[in-house]
Scaffold this active site. Structure first.
Site, PDB file in Angstrom:
ATOM      1  N   HIS A  45      -4.291  -4.187 -25.924  1.00 29.26           N
ATOM      2  CA  HIS A  45      -4.994  -3.544 -24.812  1.00 29.26           C
ATOM      3  C   HIS A  45      -3.967  -2.909 -23.883  1.00 29.26           C
ATOM      4  O   HIS A  45      -2.818  -3.368 -23.796  1.00 29.26           O
ATOM      5  CB  HIS A  45      -5.802  -4.570 -24.028  1.00 29.26           C
ATOM      6  CG  HIS A  45      -7.033  -5.043 -24.723  1.00 29.26           C
ATOM      7  ND1 HIS A  45      -8.091  -5.585 -24.044  1.00 29.26           N
ATOM      8  CD2 HIS A  45      -7.373  -5.063 -26.033  1.00 29.26           C
ATOM      9  CE1 HIS A  45      -9.042  -5.919 -24.893  1.00 29.26           C
ATOM     10  NE2 HIS A  45      -8.628  -5.628 -26.108  1.00 29.26           N
TER      11      HIS A  45
ATOM     12  N   GLU B 170      -3.566  -3.047 -20.684  1.00 30.19           N
ATOM     13  CA  GLU B 170      -3.000  -3.954 -19.688  1.00 30.19           C
ATOM     14  C   GLU B 170      -1.923  -4.848 -20.290  1.00 30.19           C
ATOM     15  O   GLU B 170      -0.861  -5.047 -19.690  1.00 30.19           O
ATOM     16  CB  GLU B 170      -4.083  -4.864 -19.076  1.00 30.19           C
ATOM     17  CG  GLU B 170      -5.207  -4.125 -18.413  1.00 30.19           C
ATOM     18  CD  GLU B 170      -6.415  -3.930 -19.303  1.00 30.19           C
ATOM     19  OE1 GLU B 170      -7.543  -4.093 -18.808  1.00 30.19           O
ATOM     20  OE2 GLU B 170      -6.232  -3.608 -20.502  1.00 30.19           O
TER      21      GLU B 170
ATOM     22  N   CYS C  52     -10.785  -7.207 -19.253  1.00 34.26           N
ATOM     23  CA  CYS C  52     -11.565  -8.198 -20.002  1.00 34.26           C
ATOM     24  C   CYS C  52     -10.988  -9.598 -19.726  1.00 34.26           C
ATOM     25  O   CYS C  52      -9.958  -9.724 -19.063  1.00 34.26           O
ATOM     26  CB  CYS C  52     -11.492  -7.879 -21.492  1.00 34.26           C
ATOM     27  SG  CYS C  52      -9.859  -8.191 -22.231  1.00 34.26           S
TER      28      CYS C  52
ATOM     29  N   CYS D 139      -7.245  -9.928 -20.801  1.00 35.84           N
ATOM     30  CA  CYS D 139      -6.325  -9.219 -19.913  1.00 35.84           C
ATOM     31  C   CYS D 139      -6.267  -9.867 -18.542  1.00 35.84           C
ATOM     32  O   CYS D 139      -5.185  -9.942 -17.935  1.00 35.84           O
ATOM     33  CB  CYS D 139      -6.712  -7.751 -19.822  1.00 35.84           C
ATOM     34  SG  CYS D 139      -6.461  -6.883 -21.394  1.00 35.84           S
TER      35      CYS D 139
END
Length: 157
Positions: free
Chosen positions: A56, A58, A86, A89
């Site tokens: 992801h 992040e 999410c 993260c």
């Protein structure tokens, strides 16, 4: 850091998200900024390219910032991301001790900051963050909607 700085950094995160979309990735971009305003980590989703479920934006930005600084504790930094983080993260943000998070669009299906959970402000955890949401939210949401509309038209999941 003031709201005009938030807009400037979110525009950079949006550019990263657009780059991700051009590569067929879900368009999310993130960056970590230090207390002097220097960008010390950037990321854009790479799950498809890397076939990695944790790639992801992040996570990639946090890892790059930690690598660049030589410290896993990213105190006195701000994470900017185009989509509400999410749970995974949000956990990485807390573990990295990032004190501030600024995000664009909310994520009603997986958001762990304001939508489904409030992990970054949970008093039961050993670290908390200040949160500013909705910064360039329309631009972030439009980018995501356009990406998923295009996938549906192509018949892809």
């Amino acid at each position: 850091m003031d709201s005009s700085s938030y807009t400037m950094y979110m525009n950079i995160a949006l550019d990263l998200a657009r780059d991700a979309a051009a590569e067929g990735e879900v368009p999310v971009g993130a960056l970590v900024v230090d207390c002097e305003g220097q960008i010390i980590g950037t990321g854009a989703n790479r799950r498809e390219a890397d076939q990695d479920p944790i790639a992801h934006a992040e996570i990639l930005a946090i890892a790059q910032a930690a690598n660049r600084t030589g410290f896993w504790r990213l105190e006195d930094t701000t994470l900017f991301v185009t989509l509400e983080p999410c749970p995974m993260c949000a956990g990485a943000i807390l573990n990295a001790r990032i004190p501030r998070v600024v995000f664009g669009a909310t994520d009603p299906k997986a958001g762990a900051v304001t939508s489904l959970f409030r992990l970054l402000e949970d008093d039961r955890l050993n670290h908390r963050c200040t949160v500013a949401g909705g910064i360039l939210a329309d631009e972030s949401a439009k980018l995501l909607s356009s990406f998923f509309r295009s996938l549906r038209l192509q018949g892809k999941k």
